[in-house]
Design a protein around this motif. Structure first.
Motif, mmCIF file in Angstrom:
data_model
loop_
_atom_site.group_PDB
_atom_site.id
_atom_site.type_symbol
_atom_site.label_atom_id
_atom_site.label_comp_id
_atom_site.label_asym_id
_atom_site.label_seq_id
_atom_site.Cartn_x
_atom_site.Cartn_y
_atom_site.Cartn_z
ATOM 1 N N ALA A 5 48.134 44.986 33.367
ATOM 2 C CA ALA A 5 48.097 44.873 34.252
ATOM 3 C C ALA A 5 46.415 44.189 34.464
ATOM 4 O O ALA A 5 45.777 43.907 35.499
ATOM 5 C CB ALA A 5 47.865 46.742 34.547
ATOM 6 N N PHE A 6 45.885 44.272 33.898
ATOM 7 C CA PHE A 6 44.528 44.114 33.352
ATOM 8 C C PHE A 6 43.920 42.155 33.700
ATOM 9 O O PHE A 6 43.495 41.777 34.305
ATOM 10 C CB PHE A 6 43.328 44.261 32.320
ATOM 11 N N THR A 7 44.814 41.447 33.059
ATOM 12 C CA THR A 7 45.163 40.578 32.804
ATOM 13 C C THR A 7 45.983 39.555 34.113
ATOM 14 O O THR A 7 45.662 38.975 34.814
ATOM 15 C CB THR A 7 46.299 40.243 31.732
ATOM 16 N N LYS A 8 46.704 40.543 35.109
ATOM 17 C CA LYS A 8 47.648 40.329 35.831
ATOM 18 C C LYS A 8 46.553 40.308 36.946
ATOM 19 O O LYS A 8 45.939 39.474 38.308
ATOM 20 C CB LYS A 8 48.253 41.618 35.973
ATOM 21 N N GLY A 9 45.171 41.828 36.804
ATOM 22 C CA GLY A 9 44.275 41.829 37.421
ATOM 23 C C GLY A 9 43.347 40.137 37.933
ATOM 24 O O GLY A 9 42.618 39.647 38.820
ATOM 25 N N ARG A 10 43.078 39.919 36.888
ATOM 26 C CA ARG A 10 42.414 38.875 36.319
ATOM 27 C C ARG A 10 42.557 37.679 37.248
ATOM 28 O O ARG A 10 42.388 36.540 37.303
ATOM 29 C CB ARG A 10 42.002 38.561 35.344
ATOM 30 N N GLN A 11 44.048 36.631 36.663
ATOM 31 C CA GLN A 11 44.998 36.333 36.978
ATOM 32 C C GLN A 11 45.011 35.744 39.122
ATOM 33 O O GLN A 11 45.560 35.071 38.996
ATOM 34 C CB GLN A 11 46.488 36.122 36.643
#
Length: 155
Positions: A5-11
């Motif tokens: 979820a954190f990675t998707k939010g940054r992308q």
């Protein structure tokens, strides 16, 4: 390791949450560790209050002549941090722990990095420090090595 979820939010192009950068600076001579967050307001993460002090990182350059060194610049907006730094003994290395979390979930630390601050300077506007693992990279790999001093017969 960062969550999906954190990675998707940054992308995402329209990241609704954003990132919080927490910084813990400690030294045995400090009365207590200094907890700051790169923001204009205070945040609480895992029960610890982090004071809002905007700071920035300058990433290390890729140079073959020197060990990699990152730089940190903290806005000198108060006397709390400067008071602790002024009481340091000369040549002291501070320990810094950098933590990254989402603004939506500040209690979930997505990434953490511990590194010494080997030199620090300050002026009226900015506190600057050099982050380096150079002391670790210069350590011997083995306890006893063969050189002319320890094994004179084989040289």
């Amino acid at each position: 390791m960062t969550s999906t979820a954190f990675t998707k939010g940054r992308q995402r192009v329209d990241d609704l949450d954003g990132v919080l950068q927490f910084l813990e600076i400690s030294h045995p001579s400090f009365s207590a560790p200094v907890y700051i967050v790169s923001d204009t307001r205070d945040w609480v993460s895992n029960g610890q209050t982090y004071t809002g002090f905007p700071f920035r990182f300058a990433l290390p350059t890729d140079s073959s002549e020197e060990a990699p060194q990152a730089r940190i610049e903290i806005d000198n907006t108060g006397r709390d941090l400067m008071g602790e730094l002024e009481r340091l003994p000369s040549g002291a290395a501070l320990n810094a722990v950098v933590k990254i979390a989402s603004r939506a979930t500040p209690d979930i630390i997505e990434w953490s990095w511990s590194v010494p601050i080997v030199s620090i300077s300050a002026d009226a506007a900015v506190i600057s420090g050099t982050l380096s693992q150079d002391w670790l990279l210069r350590q011997q790999a083995v306890r006893l090595r063969h050189d002319p001093k320890t094994s004179p017969g084989i040289f």
